[in-house]
Design a protein around this motif. Structure first.
Motif, PDB file in Angstrom:
ATOM      1  N   ARG A 109     -14.112   1.828   0.550  1.00 42.02           N
ATOM      2  CA  ARG A 109     -13.797   3.259   0.501  1.00 42.02           C
ATOM      3  C   ARG A 109     -14.031   3.921   1.850  1.00 42.02           C
ATOM      4  NH1 ARG A 109     -15.347   7.890  -3.710  1.00 42.02           N
ATOM      5  NH2 ARG A 109     -13.836   9.419  -2.953  1.00 42.02           N
ATOM      6  N   LYS A 110     -13.121   4.826   2.202  1.00 44.30           N
ATOM      7  CA  LYS A 110     -13.272   5.670   3.387  1.00 44.30           C
ATOM      8  C   LYS A 110     -13.597   7.093   2.926  1.00 44.30           C
ATOM      9  CE  LYS A 110     -11.728   2.711   6.630  1.00 44.30           C
ATOM     10  NZ  LYS A 110     -12.449   2.328   7.854  1.00 44.30           N
ATOM     11  N   LEU A 111     -14.518   7.740   3.623  1.00 50.39           N
ATOM     12  CA  LEU A 111     -14.935   9.088   3.270  1.00 50.39           C
ATOM     13  C   LEU A 111     -14.644  10.059   4.417  1.00 50.39           C
ATOM     14  CD1 LEU A 111     -18.438   8.373   1.667  1.00 50.39           C
ATOM     15  CD2 LEU A 111     -16.223   8.584   0.519  1.00 50.39           C
ATOM     16  N   PRO A 112     -14.337  11.334   4.088  1.00 48.21           N
ATOM     17  CA  PRO A 112     -14.173  12.334   5.151  1.00 48.21           C
ATOM     18  C   PRO A 112     -15.400  12.376   6.046  1.00 48.21           C
ATOM     19  CG  PRO A 112     -13.478  13.223   3.038  1.00 48.21           C
ATOM     20  CD  PRO A 112     -14.123  11.904   2.742  1.00 48.21           C
ATOM     21  N   LEU A 113     -15.168  12.749   7.304  1.00 50.10           N
ATOM     22  CA  LEU A 113     -16.240  12.741   8.302  1.00 50.10           C
ATOM     23  C   LEU A 113     -16.467  14.151   8.825  1.00 50.10           C
ATOM     24  CD1 LEU A 113     -18.197  11.240  10.213  1.00 50.10           C
ATOM     25  CD2 LEU A 113     -16.262  10.878  11.761  1.00 50.10           C
ATOM     26  N   LEU A 114     -17.717  14.594   8.765  1.00 49.57           N
ATOM     27  CA  LEU A 114     -18.122  15.896   9.282  1.00 49.57           C
ATOM     28  C   LEU A 114     -19.006  15.695  10.510  1.00 49.57           C
ATOM     29  CD1 LEU A 114     -18.478  19.047   8.864  1.00 49.57           C
ATOM     30  CD2 LEU A 114     -20.557  18.445   7.595  1.00 49.57           C
ATOM     31  N   VAL A 115     -18.650  16.340  11.618  1.00 42.22           N
ATOM     32  CA  VAL A 115     -19.520  16.357  12.796  1.00 42.22           C
ATOM     33  C   VAL A 115     -20.169  17.729  12.847  1.00 42.22           C
ATOM     34  CG1 VAL A 115     -19.717  16.019  15.279  1.00 42.22           C
ATOM     35  CG2 VAL A 115     -17.976  14.755  13.981  1.00 42.22           C
ATOM     36  N   TYR A 116     -21.512  17.735  12.833  1.00 43.32           N
ATOM     37  CA  TYR A 116     -22.259  18.985  12.691  1.00 43.32           C
ATOM     38  C   TYR A 116     -23.065  19.297  13.945  1.00 43.32           C
ATOM     39  CZ  TYR A 116     -24.665  22.782  10.380  1.00 43.32           C
ATOM     40  OH  TYR A 116     -25.121  24.026  10.053  1.00 43.32           O
ATOM     41  N   PHE A 117     -23.053  20.590  14.316  1.00 45.75           N
ATOM     42  CA  PHE A 117     -23.794  21.065  15.481  1.00 45.75           C
ATOM     43  C   PHE A 117     -24.804  22.115  15.014  1.00 45.75           C
ATOM     44  CE2 PHE A 117     -19.447  19.937  16.635  1.00 45.75           C
ATOM     45  CZ  PHE A 117     -19.681  18.927  17.566  1.00 45.75           C
ATOM     46  N   ALA A 169     -15.222   9.218  18.016  1.00 38.37           N
ATOM     47  CA  ALA A 169     -13.831   8.772  18.025  1.00 38.37           C
ATOM     48  C   ALA A 169     -13.701   7.298  18.389  1.00 38.37           C
ATOM     49  CB  ALA A 169     -13.016   9.624  18.993  1.00 38.37           C
ATOM     50  N   SER A 170     -14.674   6.760  19.118  1.00 33.94           N
ATOM     51  CA  SER A 170     -14.609   5.348  19.527  1.00 33.94           C
ATOM     52  C   SER A 170     -14.690   4.404  18.327  1.00 33.94           C
ATOM     53  CB  SER A 170     -15.733   5.024  20.517  1.00 33.94           C
ATOM     54  OG  SER A 170     -17.000   4.983  19.868  1.00 33.94           O
ATOM     55  N   HIS A 171     -15.048   4.943  17.159  1.00 31.14           N
ATOM     56  CA  HIS A 171     -15.136   4.122  15.951  1.00 31.14           C
ATOM     57  C   HIS A 171     -13.828   4.108  15.154  1.00 31.14           C
ATOM     58  CE1 HIS A 171     -19.351   5.028  16.930  1.00 31.14           C
ATOM     59  NE2 HIS A 171     -19.677   3.969  16.226  1.00 31.14           N
ATOM     60  N   SER A 172     -12.841   4.878  15.602  1.00 30.53           N
ATOM     61  CA  SER A 172     -11.619   5.026  14.799  1.00 30.53           C
ATOM     62  C   SER A 172     -10.862   3.720  14.631  1.00 30.53           C
ATOM     63  CB  SER A 172     -10.705   6.091  15.406  1.00 30.53           C
ATOM     64  OG  SER A 172     -10.306   5.736  16.711  1.00 30.53           O
ATOM     65  N   GLY A 173     -11.036   2.798  15.558  1.00 29.55           N
ATOM     66  CA  GLY A 173     -10.389   1.500  15.433  1.00 29.55           C
ATOM     67  C   GLY A 173     -11.247   0.447  14.766  1.00 29.55           C
ATOM     68  N   GLY A 174     -12.441   0.860  14.306  1.00 27.87           N
ATOM     69  CA  GLY A 174     -13.336  -0.072  13.622  1.00 27.87           C
ATOM     70  C   GLY A 174     -14.187  -0.911  14.544  1.00 27.87           C
ATOM     71  N   ASN A 175     -14.239  -0.538  15.833  1.00 30.52           N
ATOM     72  CA  ASN A 175     -14.966  -1.367  16.800  1.00 30.52           C
ATOM     73  C   ASN A 175     -16.069  -0.596  17.523  1.00 30.52           C
ATOM     74  OD1 ASN A 175     -13.252  -3.721  16.438  1.00 30.52           O
ATOM     75  ND2 ASN A 175     -11.669  -2.530  17.500  1.00 30.52           N
ATOM     76  N   GLY A 176     -16.583   0.462  16.898  1.00 26.61           N
ATOM     77  CA  GLY A 176     -17.647   1.225  17.519  1.00 26.61           C
ATOM     78  C   GLY A 176     -19.008   0.588  17.332  1.00 26.61           C
ATOM     79  N   SER A 177     -20.034   1.244  17.817  1.00 28.44           N
ATOM     80  CA  SER A 177     -21.385   0.676  17.777  1.00 28.44           C
ATOM     81  C   SER A 177     -22.108   0.913  16.460  1.00 28.44           C
ATOM     82  CB  SER A 177     -22.225   1.253  18.922  1.00 28.44           C
ATOM     83  OG  SER A 177     -22.301   2.663  18.826  1.00 28.44           O
ATOM     84  N   LEU A 197     -19.905   4.010  10.407  1.00 26.04           N
ATOM     85  CA  LEU A 197     -18.708   4.744  10.816  1.00 26.04           C
ATOM     86  C   LEU A 197     -17.498   3.809  10.882  1.00 26.04           C
ATOM     87  CD1 LEU A 197     -20.070   7.111  13.628  1.00 26.04           C
ATOM     88  CD2 LEU A 197     -19.749   7.596  11.192  1.00 26.04           C
ATOM     89  N   ASN A 198     -17.693   2.630  11.391  1.00 29.56           N
ATOM     90  CA  ASN A 198     -16.594   1.658  11.469  1.00 29.56           C
ATOM     91  C   ASN A 198     -15.981   1.394  10.095  1.00 29.56           C
ATOM     92  OD1 ASN A 198     -16.738   1.179  14.245  1.00 29.56           O
ATOM     93  ND2 ASN A 198     -18.202  -0.498  14.010  1.00 29.56           N
ATOM     94  N   ARG A 199     -16.843   1.203   9.109  1.00 29.72           N
ATOM     95  CA  ARG A 199     -16.379   0.753   7.792  1.00 29.72           C
ATOM     96  C   ARG A 199     -15.946   1.887   6.872  1.00 29.72           C
ATOM     97  NH1 ARG A 199     -20.783  -2.923   5.105  1.00 29.72           N
ATOM     98  NH2 ARG A 199     -19.133  -3.011   3.524  1.00 29.72           N
ATOM     99  N   HIS A 200     -16.610   3.038   6.975  1.00 32.60           N
ATOM    100  CA  HIS A 200     -16.432   4.018   5.904  1.00 32.60           C
ATOM    101  C   HIS A 200     -15.951   5.402   6.337  1.00 32.60           C
ATOM    102  CE1 HIS A 200     -17.996   1.283   2.936  1.00 32.60           C
ATOM    103  NE2 HIS A 200     -19.107   1.101   3.622  1.00 32.60           N
ATOM    104  N   ALA A 201     -15.874   5.694   7.628  1.00 29.93           N
ATOM    105  CA  ALA A 201     -15.411   7.021   8.058  1.00 29.93           C
ATOM    106  C   ALA A 201     -13.889   7.082   8.068  1.00 29.93           C
ATOM    107  CB  ALA A 201     -15.963   7.348   9.443  1.00 29.93           C
TER     108      ALA A 201
END
Length: 317
Positions: A71-79, A137-145, A149-153
């Motif tokens: 499952r992929k879930l919506p992603l919120l970036v909070y400040f 954003a570097s995780h959008s291709g599934g190859n982030g650290s 985020l890679n699997r579920h965002a």
């Protein structure tokens, strides 16, 4: 004892004091709540990540305790808020709030720890926040650290949000996403809660609140010493030539009846709608409440109503 260690150079109580010898005393927002793999109230989990060593930028990532493997879930970036000078994602108020949002909306959230003034004056917070967004954003291709985020965002359903100064940052990041682009990310919307906007000319009830006007003007010059004043586009969106290039398609602005920034929030809606931006902006006003009331009284009826509104805003994409 050197008198400069006790003499105050800047007093922005109840937020912060700076002494003549240079040391800074943060009066609130200094506690630390550890991340948790299982919050018993919300069934949310969290962990901390380092985004950048130099400059030092980090974040706390929140997610539901149980996510279906595919499952992929919506992603919120909070400040977070705090006048650009106090608070972190790791204080109990923000930790608990993000747990609640993540649980209620069934999303993933990245709560950004940016550098704060006066040690790091603006635009440091804006630059750190943009650094954080590029890391996300570097995780959008599934190859982030970060494997969560890679699997579920779901990078097709991304939102920015923040309160007070953080609402200002969320707005600025949406402008930057619209003008520079954020590869791999579809910014659906932004949620600005009691955003810290201002201007040289008062709007609404600001004309009657001379003390609040002076406080806002002085705080802005304190956190951004290089500014030319309160009509700086970083503080007054009406003066930003890029306002019509907001990189989202919808926004929710939350204001509070007894907040000195309330009329500025309504004015923001007005100037955004007059710009070239083609999206939809909605304002929700909490009656008989003050600035960031939902953090101080998260179980009150108005806080619950605002949370439900935010959840609906994120869900209806």
């Amino acid at each position: 004892m050197d008198s400069s260690s006790t003499e105050i150079a800047h007093d922005f109580s109840p937020l912060i004091k700076v002494y003549k010898d240079g040391h800074v005393e943060r009066l609130i927002g200094t506690d630390f709540a550890p991340p948790s793999l299982d919050d018993p109230k919300t069934n949310a989990r969290s962990h901390d990540v380092v985004i950048s060593q130099e400059p030092p930028v980090s974040a706390r990532i929140f997610a539901p305790k149980i996510i279906h493997p595919h499952r992929k879930l919506p992603l919120l970036v909070y400040f977070h808020g705090g006048g650009f000078v106090i608070e972190t994602p790791f204080t109990a108020q923000y930790h608990n709030y993000l747990n609640s949002v993540v649980s209620a909306a069934n999303i993933i959230a990245v709560s950004v720890h940016y550098r704060r003034a006066p040690e790091h004056p603006l635009p440091a917070a804006f630059e750190d926040s943009w650094t954080s967004l590029k890391w996300v954003a570097s995780h959008s291709g599934g190859n982030g650290s970060d494997e969560l985020l890679n699997r579920h965002a779901d990078f097709e359903k991304v939102f920015f949000s923040g309160d007070s100064a953080g609402g200002n940052i969320a707005h600025q990041m949406a402008i930057r996403a619209g003008t520079e682009g954020l590869s791999g990310v579809n910014l659906e919307g932004i949620v600005l809660v009691h955003p810290f906007f201002w201007g040289a000319e008062p709007v609404g009830s600001e004309k009657r609140e001379a003390g609040e006007r002076s406080m806002a003007d002085d705080l802005w010059r304190f956190v951004c010493p290089t500014t030319e004043g309160s009509d700086d586009p970083m503080l007054n969106p009406a003066k930003d030539p890029n306002l019509g290039r907001l990189g989202c398609r919808k926004m929710l602005v939350c204001v509070a009846e007894k907040d000195g920034l309330k009329d500025r929030g309504w004015y923001y809606k007005e100037v955004v709608e007059k710009s070239e931006w083609k999206g939809v902006v909605e304002v929700m006003e909490a009656m008989d409440e003050g600035h960031v009331f939902h953090l101080f009284n998260p179980t009150c009826e108005n806080a619950a109503a605002m949370l439900n509104k935010i959840v609906s805003f994120i869900s209806n994409t």
